[in-house]
Design a protein around this motif. Structure first.
Motif, PDB file in Angstrom:
ATOM      1  N   HIS A 281      42.812   0.175  43.782  1.00 38.07           N
ATOM      2  CA  HIS A 281      43.583   0.410  44.989  1.00 38.07           C
ATOM      3  C   HIS A 281      42.843   0.166  46.290  1.00 38.07           C
ATOM      4  O   HIS A 281      43.242   0.625  47.329  1.00 38.07           O
ATOM      5  CB  HIS A 281      44.193   1.812  44.993  1.00 38.07           C
TER       6      HIS A 281
ATOM      7  N   GLN B 108      34.958   8.080  49.896  1.00 39.69           N
ATOM      8  CA  GLN B 108      35.595   9.257  49.286  1.00 39.69           C
ATOM      9  C   GLN B 108      35.610  10.424  50.271  1.00 39.69           C
ATOM     10  O   GLN B 108      36.594  11.132  50.384  1.00 39.69           O
ATOM     11  CB  GLN B 108      34.807   9.680  48.039  1.00 39.69           C
TER      12      GLN B 108
ATOM     13  N   TYR C  30      38.250   9.839  52.759  1.00 36.71           N
ATOM     14  CA  TYR C  30      39.573   9.929  52.122  1.00 36.71           C
ATOM     15  C   TYR C  30      39.953  11.384  51.847  1.00 36.71           C
ATOM     16  O   TYR C  30      41.072  11.805  52.157  1.00 36.71           O
ATOM     17  CB  TYR C  30      39.602   9.119  50.821  1.00 36.71           C
TER      18      TYR C  30
ATOM     19  N   LEU D 217      52.692   6.675  48.481  1.00 30.99           N
ATOM     20  CA  LEU D 217      51.819   7.725  49.018  1.00 30.99           C
ATOM     21  C   LEU D 217      50.816   6.999  49.899  1.00 30.99           C
ATOM     22  O   LEU D 217      50.143   6.060  49.436  1.00 30.99           O
ATOM     23  CB  LEU D 217      51.108   8.450  47.860  1.00 30.99           C
TER      24      LEU D 217
ATOM     25  N   VAL E  80      47.905   4.458  49.053  1.00 32.89           N
ATOM     26  CA  VAL E  80      47.137   5.148  48.007  1.00 32.89           C
ATOM     27  C   VAL E  80      47.803   4.863  46.660  1.00 32.89           C
ATOM     28  O   VAL E  80      47.144   4.566  45.672  1.00 32.89           O
ATOM     29  CB  VAL E  80      47.080   6.668  48.285  1.00 32.89           C
ATOM     30  N   MET E  81      49.139   4.948  46.645  1.00 34.50           N
ATOM     31  CA  MET E  81      49.895   4.639  45.423  1.00 34.50           C
ATOM     32  C   MET E  81      51.267   4.131  45.847  1.00 34.50           C
ATOM     33  O   MET E  81      51.817   4.588  46.854  1.00 34.50           O
ATOM     34  CB  MET E  81      50.033   5.913  44.572  1.00 34.50           C
TER      35      MET E  81
ATOM     36  N   GLY F  73      43.525  11.243  38.600  1.00 34.64           N
ATOM     37  CA  GLY F  73      44.226  10.761  39.800  1.00 34.64           C
ATOM     38  C   GLY F  73      45.730  10.895  39.644  1.00 34.64           C
ATOM     39  O   GLY F  73      46.378  10.102  38.957  1.00 34.64           O
TER      40      GLY F  73
ATOM     41  N   MET G 226      51.322   9.804  42.754  1.00 33.76           N
ATOM     42  CA  MET G 226      52.755  10.114  42.809  1.00 33.76           C
ATOM     43  C   MET G 226      53.228  10.726  41.494  1.00 33.76           C
ATOM     44  O   MET G 226      54.429  10.902  41.289  1.00 33.76           O
ATOM     45  CB  MET G 226      53.542   8.834  43.107  1.00 33.76           C
TER      46      MET G 226
ATOM     47  N   ILE H 170      52.437   8.236  36.227  1.00 37.47           N
ATOM     48  CA  ILE H 170      51.954   8.189  34.835  1.00 37.47           C
ATOM     49  C   ILE H 170      52.024   9.580  34.216  1.00 37.47           C
ATOM     50  O   ILE H 170      52.312   9.722  33.020  1.00 37.47           O
ATOM     51  CB  ILE H 170      50.536   7.568  34.714  1.00 37.47           C
TER      52      ILE H 170
ATOM     53  N   ALA I 216      41.679  15.330  43.150  1.00 34.72           N
ATOM     54  CA  ALA I 216      40.709  15.819  44.132  1.00 34.72           C
ATOM     55  C   ALA I 216      41.304  16.105  45.504  1.00 34.72           C
ATOM     56  O   ALA I 216      40.748  16.874  46.281  1.00 34.72           O
ATOM     57  CB  ALA I 216      39.595  14.789  44.280  1.00 34.72           C
TER      58      ALA I 216
ATOM     59  N   THR J  37      36.906  16.514  42.268  1.00 41.00           N
ATOM     60  CA  THR J  37      36.641  15.128  41.857  1.00 41.00           C
ATOM     61  C   THR J  37      36.300  15.115  40.366  1.00 41.00           C
ATOM     62  O   THR J  37      35.806  16.102  39.825  1.00 41.00           O
ATOM     63  CB  THR J  37      35.445  14.531  42.636  1.00 41.00           C
TER      64      THR J  37
ATOM     65  N   THR K 261      41.998   6.109  40.582  1.00 42.29           N
ATOM     66  CA  THR K 261      41.703   6.922  41.762  1.00 42.29           C
ATOM     67  C   THR K 261      41.868   6.081  43.019  1.00 42.29           C
ATOM     68  O   THR K 261      42.424   4.979  42.976  1.00 42.29           O
ATOM     69  CB  THR K 261      40.274   7.498  41.697  1.00 42.29           C
TER      70      THR K 261
HETATM   71  C1  LIG Z   1      46.408   5.626  43.009  1.00 42.93           C
HETATM   72  S1  LIG Z   1      46.637   7.307  42.962  1.00 42.93           S
HETATM   73  C2  LIG Z   1      47.020   7.618  41.295  1.00 42.93           C
HETATM   74  C3  LIG Z   1      48.409   7.233  40.955  1.00 42.93           C
HETATM   75  C4  LIG Z   1      48.861   7.664  39.590  1.00 42.93           C
HETATM   76  N1  LIG Z   1      48.286   6.838  38.574  1.00 42.93           N
HETATM   77  C5  LIG Z   1      50.366   7.644  39.478  1.00 42.93           C
HETATM   78  O1  LIG Z   1      50.870   7.179  38.453  1.00 42.93           O
HETATM   79  O2  LIG Z   1      51.047   8.058  40.409  1.00 42.93           O
HETATM   80  C6  LIG Z   1      45.018   7.880  43.129  1.00 42.93           C
HETATM   81  C7  LIG Z   1      44.863   9.372  43.053  1.00 42.93           C
HETATM   82  O3  LIG Z   1      43.490   9.663  42.757  1.00 42.93           O
HETATM   83  C8  LIG Z   1      43.085  10.769  43.519  1.00 42.93           C
HETATM   84  N2  LIG Z   1      41.625  10.719  43.625  1.00 42.93           N
HETATM   85  C9  LIG Z   1      40.874   9.958  44.454  1.00 42.93           C
HETATM   86  N3  LIG Z   1      39.582  10.147  44.204  1.00 42.93           N
HETATM   87  C10 LIG Z   1      39.499  11.033  43.186  1.00 42.93           C
HETATM   88  C11 LIG Z   1      38.419  11.593  42.473  1.00 42.93           C
HETATM   89  N4  LIG Z   1      37.162  11.265  42.746  1.00 42.93           N
HETATM   90  N5  LIG Z   1      38.692  12.472  41.490  1.00 42.93           N
HETATM   91  C12 LIG Z   1      39.968  12.804  41.186  1.00 42.93           C
HETATM   92  N6  LIG Z   1      41.040  12.295  41.833  1.00 42.93           N
HETATM   93  C13 LIG Z   1      40.805  11.404  42.814  1.00 42.93           C
HETATM   94  C14 LIG Z   1      43.819  10.551  44.812  1.00 42.93           C
HETATM   95  O4  LIG Z   1      43.875  11.717  45.595  1.00 42.93           O
HETATM   96  C15 LIG Z   1      45.182  10.093  44.350  1.00 42.93           C
HETATM   97  O5  LIG Z   1      46.020  11.160  44.123  1.00 42.93           O
END
Ligand SMILES: C[S@@+](CC[C@H](N)C(=O)[O-])C[C@H]1O[C@@H](n2cnc3c(N)ncnc32)[C@H](O)[C@@H]1O
Length: 413
Positions: A157, A177, A180, A192, A201-202, A237, A240, A243, A260, A285, A308
């Motif tokens: 992403h 990070q 973010y 999102l 982000v998504m 992660g 939205m 998954i 996170a 995280t 993520t």
């Molecule tokens: C692209 S979105 C995930 C979308 C998800 N696969 C879906 O189906 O909706 C990325 C997510 O990862 C989270 N994120 C980012 N860095 C992270 C980390 N180090 N550990 C855990 N979550 C993290 C973000 O806050 C965000 O909610």
């Protein structure tokens, strides 16, 4: 232009051994393999400023590669490219149109050529070398003025950022990070985004890919065709929750979600994810949370999905360290494969690189090609709207016609 540049235009056919002799002569006599058309023009015209673009001999070869090249001509051209790489040609320098040599071949429909393969291989080698250099040298911040695409591709992403300074990147939520996790997020229709910058982000055009991701990690729920007694899956992660909704439909024994960002966690709470009896939310995280799970020593997963934001390829390499300790022997790992996906050639380089890196952990990675040409993501104008899914999004992070959907498992399974 110079004789070197003219040579690369293949004025005389067939392209045979004479081309190799001449090219060797130029390179041995000190003409740099990266000598650009712009440098030559500036030199001839007495211009002192450094040109912004870098049209190298390899770009010219890619522009002029004859579509009707015979096998022998193709072999000679490949050897020319090999020679240029030997003398330090760059795979990711960009010309005035922002194209790398590989991009030129993609645009000309010449991805099937050995030349393209050679460029991808050079990209993989350069990435591996860069990694070694970065490990061994403390300061590699070096601005040699060459225009090039970011070699250290950002992770899922996030697409390549061309010439931002390190300081800017530290405060860019799409790149850091820290930035973010303290940025405000906004859920809007089908996406999102970060509140201030409108980074995607998504986005819901990925729904089909999330479905595939879910189906793939659930392959690890079966041992020799029989459903495992306990099926535990981990999604890293939430975004939205696309998954996670697919995962929930399959009713695993345990459904771990690691997230996170405080705004996302608040949304998960509001939508009742915390109240589901089989759901375990790991707040924080994955680096913090998965280390704890590892030391606990009693949680192992049938399937793990990773997607993520604002992380980098090296973070993913760190994930592999813990993944091998958390995955059941028959478990399956998958991830949103946006590695370098804002440029087809970089996407191909990362496809090879990630397979190589996983193999160092005893993991094999196969890819299913998913045709994205009819996906909303590649629509210039989305049905029922005035524009594309990227309207209002700061940087499109997907620009490829095919998605390489990854399935990762231990080699013996
Ligand atoms: C692209 S979105 C995930 C979308 C998800 N696969 C879906 O189906 O909706 C990325 C997510 O990862 C989270 N994120 C980012 N860095 C992270 C980390 N180090 N550990 C855990 N979550 C993290 C973000 O806050 C965000 O909610």
């Amino acid at each position: 232009m110079t004789d070197l540049h003219e040579l690369c235009k293949f004025h005389i056919r067939p392209v045979d051994g004479r081309y190799l002799t001449e090219l060797r002569y130029f390179l041995r006599n000190g003409i740099p393999s990266t000598y650009t058309e712009e440098e030559a023009y500036n030199y001839i015209n007495g211009i002192e400023e450094e040109a912004e673009s870098t049209t190298t001999p390899l770009h010219i070869i890619c522009r002029k590669y004859p579509e009707d090249a015979s096998e022998e001509e193709a072999r000679v051209i490949n050897e020319m490219a090999g020679m240029l790489f030997e003398y330090g040609a760059g795979w990711c320098l960009v010309d005035a149109e922002g194209n790398t040599p590989g991009c030129v071949l993609v645009k000309r429909g010449l991805k099937h050529t050995g030349l393209y393969e050679q460029i991808v291989d050079a990209g993989v080698r350069a990435e591996l070398l860069l990694r070694k250099v970065e490990c061994n040298v403390e300061f590699v911040e070096q601005d040699n003025g060459d225009a090039q695409v970011e070699e250290q591709e950002a992770q899922p992403h996030v697409e390549s950022v061309e010439t931002e300074t390190k300081a800017e990147r530290a405060t860019d939520p799409a790149d850091s990070q820290e930035a973010y996790l303290s940025a405000k997020l906004r859920y809007e229709k089908g996406a999102l985004v970060t509140e201030e910058q409108n980074d995607g982000v998504m986005m819901d055009w990925e729904t089909d890919l999330m479905k595939r991701g879910c189906d793939t990690i659930f392959k690890g729920a079966y041992v020799d065709g029989k459903l495992d007694d306990e099926v535990a899956v981990l999604n890293i992660g939430f975004g939205m929750g696309i998954i996670d909704s697919f995962i929930a439909e399959k009713q695993p024994t345990k459904h771990y979600i690691c997230e996170a960002h405080p705004d996302v966690l608040a949304k998960m709470k509001k939508d009742g994810w915390y109240d589901r009896p089989n759901v375990v939310v790991l707040e924080g995280t994955w680096k913090e949370q998965l280390d704890k799970l590892l030391s606990q020593g009693n949680v192992f997963f049938n399937g793990v999905y990773y997607d993520t934001f604002s992380e980098h390829y090296e973070d993913m390499l760190d994930l592999f360290d813990v993944l091998v300790g958390l995955l059941k022997p028959h478990g399956v790992f998958s991830f949103f494969n946006g590695l370098g996906a804002d440029r087809e050639v970089v996407y191909d380089v990362y496809k090879n690189l990630v397979s190589m890196d996983l193999s160092n952990y005893g993991l094999s990675c196969s890819f299913e090609n998913v045709d994205m040409s009819n996906s909303r993501v590649n629509d210039a104008s989305e049905e029922g709207t005035d524009g594309s899914v990227w309207d209002n999004i700061k940087r499109p992070y997907w620009m490829c016609p095919v998605y390489y959907h990854p399935e990762v498992k231990f080699v013996e399974f």
